[in-house]
Design an enzyme around this catalytic site. Sequence first.
Site, PDB file in Angstrom:
ATOM      1  N   LYS A 196       3.288  -4.158   3.942  1.00  0.00           N
ATOM      2  CA  LYS A 196       2.795  -2.825   4.275  1.00  0.00           C
ATOM      3  C   LYS A 196       2.157  -2.807   5.666  1.00  0.00           C
ATOM      4  CE  LYS A 196       4.053  -1.893  -0.004  1.00  0.00           C
ATOM      5  NZ  LYS A 196       4.234  -3.173  -0.681  1.00  0.00           N
ATOM      6  N   ASP A 206      -7.608  -6.541  -3.876  1.00  0.00           N
ATOM      7  CA  ASP A 206      -6.383  -6.095  -3.204  1.00  0.00           C
ATOM      8  C   ASP A 206      -6.804  -5.036  -2.189  1.00  0.00           C
ATOM      9  OD1 ASP A 206      -4.077  -4.815  -2.379  1.00  0.00           O
ATOM     10  OD2 ASP A 206      -3.129  -4.841  -4.344  1.00  0.00           O
ATOM     11  N   TYR A 214      -1.702  -1.126  -8.535  1.00  0.00           N
ATOM     12  CA  TYR A 214      -0.263  -1.090  -8.288  1.00  0.00           C
ATOM     13  C   TYR A 214       0.478  -1.433  -9.574  1.00  0.00           C
ATOM     14  CZ  TYR A 214       4.296  -2.841  -6.876  1.00  0.00           C
ATOM     15  OH  TYR A 214       5.643  -3.089  -6.807  1.00  0.00           O
ATOM     16  N   ARG A 261       8.665 -25.600   3.339  1.00  0.00           N
ATOM     17  CA  ARG A 261       8.047 -25.111   2.104  1.00  0.00           C
ATOM     18  C   ARG A 261       6.541 -25.351   2.099  1.00  0.00           C
ATOM     19  NH1 ARG A 261       7.952 -27.319  -3.184  1.00  0.00           N
ATOM     20  NH2 ARG A 261       9.436 -28.938  -2.582  1.00  0.00           N
TER      21      ARG A 261
END
Length: 390
Positions: free
Chosen positions: A202, A177, A105, A53
């Site tokens: 992506k 972004d 987005y 983690r």
Amino acid sequence: MSQSNDLKPETLAAQALHFLDAETGAVVPPLQSSTTFARDADYAPRGASTYSRYGGPAVDQVEALLARLESGEAALVFASGLAASAAVVMALKPGDRLVCHAHIYWGFREWLEDFCPRFGLDLRLIDMTQPDQLDDALAGGAALVWVETPSNPLWEVIDIAAVAEKARKAGARLAVDSTAATPVLQRPLELGADLVMHSATKYLNGHSDVLAGALATRRADDFWQRIHFNRTGVGAMLGAFEAWLLLRGLRTLYLRVRHAGATALHLASRLQSHPRVLQVLYPGLPDHPGHEIACRQMEGGFGGMLSLRVAGGRAGGLGLAKATRLFVPATSLGGVESLIEHRKTIEGEASILPDDLLRLSVGIEHPDDLLTDLEQALDQITLQEGTAAQ
């Protein structure tokens, strides 16, 4: 791992920072799937890792590469692009102002509109293609400015350097972004941004088989440490196998993005004159409103994403999406296969998008095959309308 600073980014990506396994000489990093790592007799960690983690060999390798590609001091990977974006917003304090471009987005905007009021953040959604709106939103100061450029799915272009200067004067950090552009075409940190975010699902991965997000920072300051804590605290770490796949994808990033961009420009140029196409939205076209800015801040191309507005309204848009044979009707973008999507259907009736808009993610297929596919699909719309008229 080579420490040379004079290597080109294409070389750094292709060789994964010139990785060679110390024990075997393997040129591909091994996949270490362990979630926990042993300590020595004094209970000190034997190596750099303690628990997955917090990180691990695969995560460390991909973060080091991303930081280099973005010209940043550090990078972090996350379980998704939304997890990465949320970690930044959650590093703000109640009462802080967040100024955000409205045409981003839709999934992130939807989350912002739900989270910010409950957390006491002053969210200002504006059109950042209009400089006066940004000036008004920054009056009185702000903590964070968020832009997406080119923006999904209208592909508006925001002047990163200009926004960075205004944000700095207002005491705000700028986060960009840059999913659609990737570090191949655009490096926001070099243009004055403080943070850059990618939905690594992506283009960074590029094979439609990993869900991931990434952040890179210009400086690893206290704000960055809060972001790092948020990732650990909510368990938004990327898994070891996903990090290994992401590194694999990054090795071909430059080839894929450049090919897709060249094909997208070819398609956009040819489709502009098609009688069934009302508008092509693509920053590489000279008549695009953001073309001049894109030429300044994007290097070597304008990306593999474009949108079409077609005749026939909603029926025409859905008809085109159904009639393609190579373009796959599916969500997401940036993979090696070309995708087409009717965005209004995906986003729902509350969407601000026109009914006739289709988003195209151009893959690495031959440009002529993709053009032929779109042309025959557009012809199918014409035939359907002609049959209906009879």
